[in-house]
Motif scaffolding. Structure first.
Motif, PDB file in Angstrom:
ATOM      1  N   ASN A 169       0.832  -1.201   0.000  1.00 35.58           N
ATOM      2  CA  ASN A 169       0.000   0.000   0.000  1.00 35.58           C
ATOM      3  C   ASN A 169       0.873   1.260   0.000  1.00 35.58           C
ATOM      4  O   ASN A 169       0.638   2.198  -0.752  1.00 35.58           O
ATOM      5  CB  ASN A 169      -0.928  -0.039   1.226  1.00 35.58           C
ATOM      6  CG  ASN A 169      -1.653   1.275   1.474  1.00 35.58           C
ATOM      7  OD1 ASN A 169      -1.586   1.822   2.572  1.00 35.58           O
ATOM      8  ND2 ASN A 169      -2.341   1.784   0.490  1.00 35.58           N
ATOM      9  N   HIS A 175      -2.580   3.810  -6.613  1.00 36.39           N
ATOM     10  CA  HIS A 175      -3.698   4.067  -5.692  1.00 36.39           C
ATOM     11  C   HIS A 175      -3.770   5.540  -5.279  1.00 36.39           C
ATOM     12  O   HIS A 175      -4.797   6.002  -4.801  1.00 36.39           O
ATOM     13  CB  HIS A 175      -3.624   3.166  -4.455  1.00 36.39           C
ATOM     14  CG  HIS A 175      -2.833   3.736  -3.304  1.00 36.39           C
ATOM     15  ND1 HIS A 175      -1.465   3.864  -3.318  1.00 36.39           N
ATOM     16  CD2 HIS A 175      -3.225   4.211  -2.092  1.00 36.39           C
ATOM     17  CE1 HIS A 175      -1.047   4.386  -2.170  1.00 36.39           C
ATOM     18  NE2 HIS A 175      -2.089   4.609  -1.405  1.00 36.39           N
ATOM     19  N   HIS A 180      -6.199   8.922  -2.452  1.00 33.57           N
ATOM     20  CA  HIS A 180      -5.735  10.196  -1.890  1.00 33.57           C
ATOM     21  C   HIS A 180      -5.925  11.390  -2.821  1.00 33.57           C
ATOM     22  O   HIS A 180      -5.031  12.239  -2.920  1.00 33.57           O
ATOM     23  CB  HIS A 180      -4.243  10.086  -1.539  1.00 33.57           C
ATOM     24  CG  HIS A 180      -3.894   8.907  -0.698  1.00 33.57           C
ATOM     25  ND1 HIS A 180      -4.336   8.743   0.585  1.00 33.57           N
ATOM     26  CD2 HIS A 180      -3.147   7.803  -0.970  1.00 33.57           C
ATOM     27  CE1 HIS A 180      -3.863   7.599   1.076  1.00 33.57           C
ATOM     28  NE2 HIS A 180      -3.149   7.005   0.150  1.00 33.57           N
ATOM     29  N   ASP A 293      -6.232   5.358   3.677  1.00 31.66           N
ATOM     30  CA  ASP A 293      -5.775   4.018   3.268  1.00 31.66           C
ATOM     31  C   ASP A 293      -6.416   2.880   4.070  1.00 31.66           C
ATOM     32  O   ASP A 293      -6.820   1.862   3.502  1.00 31.66           O
ATOM     33  CB  ASP A 293      -4.252   3.907   3.472  1.00 31.66           C
ATOM     34  CG  ASP A 293      -3.459   4.574   2.367  1.00 31.66           C
ATOM     35  OD1 ASP A 293      -3.772   4.339   1.190  1.00 31.66           O
ATOM     36  OD2 ASP A 293      -2.513   5.322   2.693  1.00 31.66           O
TER      37      ASP A 293
HETATM   38 CO    CO Z   1      -2.042   5.374   0.447  1.00 34.00          CO
END
Ligand code: CO
Ligand code: FES
Length: 350
Positions: A169, A175, A180, A293
């Motif tokens: 992650n 991502h 974000h 997250d």
């Molecule tokens: Co993140």
């Protein structure tokens, strides 16, 4: 029941690495003389951390007598005393006193296994299996570096996620735009770069330069800059940032410690060059990012599966998984196989 094919069936190779278990601040707060004891859990093994004879010790958190947890006890006569019947353990884990039978010989089996334990970066590290002695405590660029005026060792945080997932992650480029947007990234940049990756001395090294135009849209505390990753296998990332906004270095360092197959405890160090910035500024920003997250990552199964569909843009996690697998396989061959898997350098960058 779902039965995904595991990338790594057997996680015992992780016992050969150093992992953090608590901060020095946590240990110091845990006992009246600042020496513990404090309980921890690493790879399913309950541990008690305590300072005896001036050195940090890690032992199995289970009294040899009736298996009570020693972390609930206290230090008496420079020994760790069990809270149940008062057996006292020496620094080497051997029982040195049994109050119920003071004049009898102490049984040979009256000891708790102890593990290698060190303090580095104000964090307590444990290596459960030191028989191969093939690993070192990961590098942290915040230490012995005069450029940094402030170094913050954050309070660790636990996630219901495997350490492998947490590592992926943190280093997952694609991502950022989704999890974000407006914090770390602009959704307009959803196509990540595919970067060269090197293996150097047990670290995965790579470099990534996010779009400079994002400076206009992101909050000022966002650590946008060129990102240089030194990721000591298996769970540490030393992220050296050169901030676009002022060309100053900023360091984000993280290690995910495997509590068990489904849980991890995460340690973070932040270093920067502004002596006047309150610690809450970078810490609060990281909290914001983590809160974005965590709910996503905790939905993933702990296990990495060979059935997951990977893209070329998942290169960082693809390479990471490849290396994890090689380490696990190498460990099955023994010390030399493990050392070769960990310490053979390969280069894609020039
Ligand atoms: Co993140
Ligand atoms: Fe520890 Fe009895 S269980 S002294």
């Amino acid at each position: 029941m779902l039965n995904p094919r595991s990338l790594v069936e057997d996680r015992t190779y992780l016992r050969h690495f150093w992992h953090p278990v608590c901060t020095l601040a946590e240990l110091e707060a845990a006992g009246p003389d600042g020496a513990g004891p404090i309980g921890a859990k690493l790879l399913g093994e309950p541990l008690v951390i305590v300072k005896l004879d001036g050195r940090m010790r890690a032992m199995r958190d289970r009294c040899a007598h009736r298996f009570a947890k020693l972390s609930g006890g206290k230090i008496v006569e420079n020994r760790l005393q069990c809270p149940y019947h008062g057996w006292q353990y020496n620094a080497d884990g051997r029982c040195g006193k049994i109050p119920a039978a003071p004049s009898d010989a102490i049984p040979r089996k009256a000891f708790v296994p102890s593990y290698e334990c060190e303090v580095k970066y104000d964090i307590v590290w444990v290596r459960l299996d030191s028989s191969w002695d093939a690993t070192t405590i990961p590098h942290c660029g915040a230490w012995d570096n005069d450029e940094y005026k402030k170094v913050i060792v954050a309070q660790p945080y636990n996630w219901a996620s495997s350490a492998e997932r947490r590592w992926e992650n943190f280093t997952d480029f694609s991502h950022f735009a989704y999890v974000h947007p407006g914090t770390l990234y602009d959704p307009a940049y959803s196509e990540p770069a595919i970067v060269p990756m090197d293996r150097v001395d047990g670290e995965l090294r790579f470099f990534m330069e996010p779009g400079k135009d994002m400076l206009d849209t992101l909050p000022p505390d966002s650590p946008l800059g060129s990102w240089t990753y030194r990721a000591a296998m298996p769970f540490t990332v030393n992220l050296d940032i050169r901030l676009y906004k002022n060309d100053q270095p900023f360091l984000l360092w993280t290690t995910s410690s495997p509590i068990d197959d489904e849980n991890c405890r995460n340690f973070m160090i932040i270093a920067h060059t502004d002596p006047d910035m309150p610690d809450s500024t970078p810490l609060d920003f990281q909290k914001l990012v983590l809160a974005e997250d965590q709910p996503v990552i905790e939905t993933q199964p702990g296990d990495l599966s060979l059935e997951e569909v990977s893209l070329p843009t998942d290169k960082v996690s693809n390479q990471y998984r490849k290396w994890l697998r090689e380490l696990a396989m190498g460990a099955m061959e023994g010390r030399e196989g493990f050392r070769k898997a960990l310490l053979t350098n390969t280069y894609e960058s020039v």
